[in-house]
Scaffold this motif. Structure first.
Motif, PDB file in Angstrom:
ATOM      1  N   CYS A 142       0.824  -1.216   0.000  1.00  0.00           N
ATOM      2  CA  CYS A 142       0.000   0.000   0.000  1.00  0.00           C
ATOM      3  C   CYS A 142       0.861   1.270   0.000  1.00  0.00           C
ATOM      4  CB  CYS A 142      -0.889  -0.018   1.240  1.00  0.00           C
ATOM      5  SG  CYS A 142      -1.857   1.460   1.434  1.00  0.00           S
ATOM      6  N   CYS A 148      -2.203   6.224   0.174  1.00  0.00           N
ATOM      7  CA  CYS A 148      -2.445   7.308  -0.786  1.00  0.00           C
ATOM      8  C   CYS A 148      -2.986   8.581  -0.142  1.00  0.00           C
ATOM      9  CB  CYS A 148      -3.463   6.873  -1.829  1.00  0.00           C
ATOM     10  SG  CYS A 148      -2.901   5.527  -2.846  1.00  0.00           S
ATOM     11  N   CYS A 181      -9.562   3.219  -2.255  1.00  0.00           N
ATOM     12  CA  CYS A 181      -9.993   1.950  -1.668  1.00  0.00           C
ATOM     13  C   CYS A 181     -11.015   2.166  -0.551  1.00  0.00           C
ATOM     14  CB  CYS A 181      -8.789   1.198  -1.117  1.00  0.00           C
ATOM     15  SG  CYS A 181      -7.844   2.183   0.051  1.00  0.00           S
ATOM     16  N   CYS A 221      -8.627  -0.615  -5.345  1.00  0.00           N
ATOM     17  CA  CYS A 221      -7.227  -0.156  -5.280  1.00  0.00           C
ATOM     18  C   CYS A 221      -6.569  -0.316  -6.650  1.00  0.00           C
ATOM     19  CB  CYS A 221      -6.443  -0.966  -4.248  1.00  0.00           C
ATOM     20  SG  CYS A 221      -4.672  -0.600  -4.339  1.00  0.00           S
TER      21      CYS A 221
HETATM   22  S1  SF4 Z   1      -5.810   2.818  -2.990  1.00  0.00           S
HETATM   23 FE1  SF4 Z   1      -5.819   2.278  -0.812  1.00  0.00          FE
HETATM   24  S2  SF4 Z   1      -4.925   0.207  -0.694  1.00  0.00           S
HETATM   25 FE2  SF4 Z   1      -4.462   1.041  -2.726  1.00  0.00          FE
HETATM   26  S3  SF4 Z   1      -2.441   1.922  -2.465  1.00  0.00           S
HETATM   27 FE3  SF4 Z   1      -3.897   3.593  -2.135  1.00  0.00          FE
HETATM   28  S4  SF4 Z   1      -4.271   3.621   0.081  1.00  0.00           S
HETATM   29 FE4  SF4 Z   1      -3.267   1.667  -0.396  1.00  0.00          FE
END
Ligand code: SF4
Ligand code: SF4
Ligand code: SF4
Lengths: 558, 291
Positions: free
Chosen positions: A440, A443, A448, A483
């Motif tokens: 992960c 982000c 997600c 994700c």
């Molecule tokens: S979308 Fe969510 S699970 Fe995927 S990398 Fe970004 S924070 Fe992590």
């Protein structure tokens, strides 16, 4: 992964069911009295909101709309939660208030620290010129905060448009018939800034993200309405508290808030074109923009812009520049505040502090652009980072493959500190001799989180770690599908759901949970993957600038 | 000022200004310097010792060297302990343990040789202890060579990265996809797939040629694909392209299988013998104390 038609329709049904159940998943006391889905076009036309639209559009919206009756005192959502739903009040009153975070809704729209962070000149490749902006990895603060530290004080986080309402602590705001709320968070994937509780029994139309997006796209009236609400509810306050405009006359800023244009860009939309006349100054509310310049016959990416940054300072400050110096393109969905040139020039004239702020940013931008053009590798890295989403990342696991002996101690270290389940795969994209491991990124805008029916996947603290609460996760896989970086895997626990499980359809089924990196936030020792690498070639980088430095040090001895 | 990367990652390997060779072999100049000083001190002491008297295991100095060697030998085992107690977060970073393991282990050998006065011991137990110590340190140094050499081969030669444990699963997936593509192709492509490609996709293959360089293991088949492609209509060419992709991916996986196996395999030369040597050391100390 391809899914055949039968599977996909099963998934749609499952999602529909989860959607219906998302409120009941909170338990018997959630306060939801009745929920009806897929209202027909004629049913929708009973509500003022949908009256202007034709049946065809309403039929398209219908699968993503439901009508809910809530009893008095029900919590619709909590501050900090991510929802893919907006609420339109048909009947009753909803009260909004702040109860958790010390941060009020009045967060800066523009943070000079952030501009300096990205606009600073990267390391010159001899490893000696280091920039001060990169922060060392800090174990996440939640534990310490639990012992009394103030929450939400991440200096580089711009909360900007995640705010639907500008409220002070202790203040309540009441919304009634015909009001809409939650739409900014839903449309942008940001956390809700307030907690919403029904003040009376209520009937609400609940509009999910796909329907909201269709409405915004197809109806300029709807877009105008949503933008107007944003202006009324929060924009002027945000502008006032932004360091850029601090000290500027309040009345002027309030007037400005009415004059600025709120712009929504889709992927590929061009915001400025190199050489074209400069007609405005921009603040980036959300998303990412690619900044490029012509070089020879082609064009190279020189930098990127993200939430909290500005565009136009170079052109508006330096006399004699002929038009935009760069072409700026939206990478994904981007939201901008556009201040017309005349208004902005009047601010610059009247307020030397604004001018000073902007000069610092402009100089950094010029340096950075110059540096990138001289270093042929930089545009590649910027393109790669934009394409692979690294720009989103607050913590990216990078492995130097020249040194890595593939011993997998990093993976074992992760597994041994997480109940035997590794939270990442030592595979992924390669850039040069670096592997961007499938772990992960934590982000900036974690997609997600949108649509988790139970709220099991969440930020442990605003702006920081994204983690899954195993106790609440119902294993629906929504987050893993959302994700874009394959950072979540669904894991069979080899247990079945007990007879008391909620929602009821889970009972007796195999129990799966979403498994993802939690940045080892519960330990003060930092990430186990990094700590257990015997060759010190696994890194957690916090930004693209870290990556640039890593690469610069690496290349310096080639 | 140090960057985040340097602060958080002990990223000493790539030191600007140092030669590529030095950067590759010496991850930490500080540890290397410490080791160098320790070796120099040992040698000076030993030379003085030889000049002013006779060194044998039973002499005061000889015993001192032996005790120091035994302490180091036990100390280097903490790397193994660390690898087996990853859950205990308070134990610090594995990198420090490995540095101590490598430098401490090499210093152990020197002290052990000083202990026996650079002579071959006569007793059975001590001879075995001497021989196994040489083996353990020798195999350890061989492991270091592999660990410097193979990562460079892999980083330069393959396009993908795979977890060793997932290789069987990934190969099975490639095979399934290959079979599916071939099934929809015409007879010539099917025949080519059956004879030339399917056997390669059947299972992970250990190919020693990868030790010489990865691209050299990929060659041959490209020409076969090219000549068959020329004779095929457009839609069959697309299938051939897909099969070639799958084949190339399998070659990458085989390179990982071969080289990652070597990176794991050498531990069998090193670890069991180290454990036996530790047990013998225990006997040796017991025997010395008891008799
Ligand atoms: S979308 Fe969510 S699970 Fe995927 S990398 Fe970004 S924070 Fe992590
Ligand atoms: S930071 Fe922790 S949870 Fe995340 S991959 Fe590393 S060890 Fe696993
Ligand atoms: S622990 Fe370090 S050397 Fe081992 S596989 Fe992971 S990154 Fe590579």
């Amino acid at each position: 992964m391809s899914v055949d038609a039968a599977d996909s329709s099963a998934t749609v049904l499952q999602q529909q069911r989860l959607y219906e159940d998302r409120w009941s998943a909170y338990g018997a006391n959630a306060g939801l009295l009745h929920l009806s889905s897929k209202p027909s076009a004629s049913e929708l036309k009973r509500f003022d909101l949908f009256k202007p639209y034709d049946d065809q559009l309403l039929d398209q919206l219908s699968p993503d709309i439901s009508i809910a009756k809530w009893e008095k005192g029900a919590i619709l959502f909590e501050e900090g939660s991510y929802l893919d739903v907006a609420f339109y009040i048909v009947e009753g009153t909803v009260s909004l208030f702040l109860d958790k975070h010390a941060t009020s809704a009045s967060q800066p729209i523009f943070d000079t620290k952030l501009v300096e962070a990205v606009a600073s000149e990267p390391s010159q490749g001899d490893g000696a010129a280091q920039t001060a902006f990169v922060q060392p990895y800090q174990p996440p603060k939640e534990k310490k905060e639990a012992k009394g530290k103030k929450k939400g004080d991440g200096a580089n986080i711009t909360y900007l448009a995640s705010m639907d309402f500008d409220l002070a602590h202790g203040e309540e705001h009441q919304l009634g018939r015909g009001d809409i709320f939650g739409e900014i968070g839903a449309l942008n994937g940001w956390p809700q800034s307030v907690t919403a509780r029904t003040a009376t029994d209520c009937t609400l139309v609940q509009i999910r993200l796909p329907a909201l997006q269709k409405l915004k796209l197809r109806s300029s009236d709807f877009k105008e309405w949503v933008d107007k609400l944003y202006r009324e509810r929060t924009l002027s306050q945000q502008l006032k508290t932004t360091p850029l405009f601090r000290g500027t006359d309040d009345r002027f800023v309030e007037q400005l808030a009415n004059r600025v244009e709120l712009i929504s860009c889709s992927p590929g939309d061009v915001v400025t074109e190199e050489g074209a006349a400069v007609d405005a100054f921009y603040l980036v509310r959300s998303g990412f923009l690619r900044v490029s310049q012509k070089v020879g016959d082609g064009e190279v990416a020189v930098t990127y812009l993200r939430k909290g940054m500005t565009l136009g300072e170079v052109e508006l400050l330096i006399d004699g520049l002929d038009g935009w110096q760069t072409t700026v393109t939206s990478v994904g969905f981007t939201e901008l505040v556009r201040i017309p040139r005349a208004d902005f020039e009047s601010i610059l004239r009247d307020d030397p502090a604004v001018r000073q702020h902007l000069w610092a940013a402009a100089i950094n931008r010029i340096k950075e652009t110059g540096y990138t053009k001289q270093n042929p590798e930089q545009p590649d890295l910027i393109e790669f980072s934009l394409a692979k989403g690294l720009v989103q990342g607050n913590s990216i696991l990078v492995i130097d493959l020249d040194v890595c002996t593939r011993c997998d101690d990093c993976v074992r270290g992760c597994a041994s500190t997480h109940d035997g389940r590794p939270r990442f795969v030592r595979e992924g994209d390669r850039y040069d001799n670096f592997l961007i491991a499938r772990s992960c990124y934590h982000c900036e805008d974690p997609v997600c989180l949108i649509g988790c029916p139970t709220g099991a996947i969440r930020r442990t603290n605003v702006g920081e770690v994204v983690a899954v609460d195993d106790n609440i996760c119902i294993g629906c896989g929504n987050c893993a599908n959302k994700c874009p970086y394959d950072a979540i895997v669904m894991h069979d626990t080899e247990e079945v759901w007990p007879d008391t499980a909620l929602p009821e359809f889970l009972r007796g089924r195999d129990r799966r949970v979403a498994s993802k990196c939690d940045l080892c936030y519960e330990s003060d020792a930092g990430p186990a993957c990094v700590n257990n690498c015997p060759h010190a070639c696994a890194f957690r980088i916090n930004s693209i600038e870290d990556f640039q430095q890593l690469q610069a040090v690496d290349h310096a001895q080639r | 000022m140090k960057t985040a990367v340097q602060k958080t990652a002990i990223y000493q390997k790539k030191r600007p200004g140092a030669s590529r060779w030095a950067n590759k072999w010496i991850q930490s100049p500080q540890w290397f310097l410490g080791f160098g000083i320790a070796v120099a001190v040992c040698l000076v002491v030993f030379v003085l010792n030889v000049v002013f008297g006779r060194v044998h295991p039973g002499s005061t100095w000889g015993l001192g060297y032996g005790i120091a060697a035994a302490v180091l030998f036990v100390g280097v085992f903490f790397y193994g302990v660390k690898r087996r107690t990853m859950k205990v977060r308070a134990l610090g970073r594995a990198w420090y343990y490995l540095q101590f393991h490598v430098y401490g282990g090499t210093l152990f050998l020197l002290l052990m040789l000083m202990h026996v006065g650079f002579q071959v011991p006569h007793g059975v137990l001590t001879w075995w202890l001497w021989a196994l110590s040489l083996w353990v340190v020798g195999s350890g140094l061989f492991g270091i060579v592999l660990q410097k050499w193979i990562p460079t081969l892999l980083a330069g030669g393959v396009r993908t990265e795979v977890n060793y444990d997932r290789i069987p699963e990934l190969v099975a997936d490639l095979q399934k996809r290959g079979d599916a593509v071939a099934e929809s192709a015409d007879f010539a492509v099917q025949d080519f797939y059956r004879k030339q490609i399917a056997p390669a996709l059947a299972a992970p293959q250990f190919r020693p040629i990868y030790f010489l360089g990865i691209p050299s293991g990929m060659g041959g088949k490209a020409k076969l694909f090219a000549s068959l492609r020329e004779m095929q209509p457009a839609e069959e060419r697309i299938k051939l392209d897909e099969l070639e992709e799958l084949y190339a991916a399998k070659m990458d996986i085989d390179a990982h299988f071969t080289l990652q196996r070597a990176l794991r395999g050498w531990l069998y030369l090193h670890v069991p013998v180290s454990v036996i040597a530790l047990a013998l050391l225990g006997f040796h100390i017991f025997a010395v104390l008891y008799y």
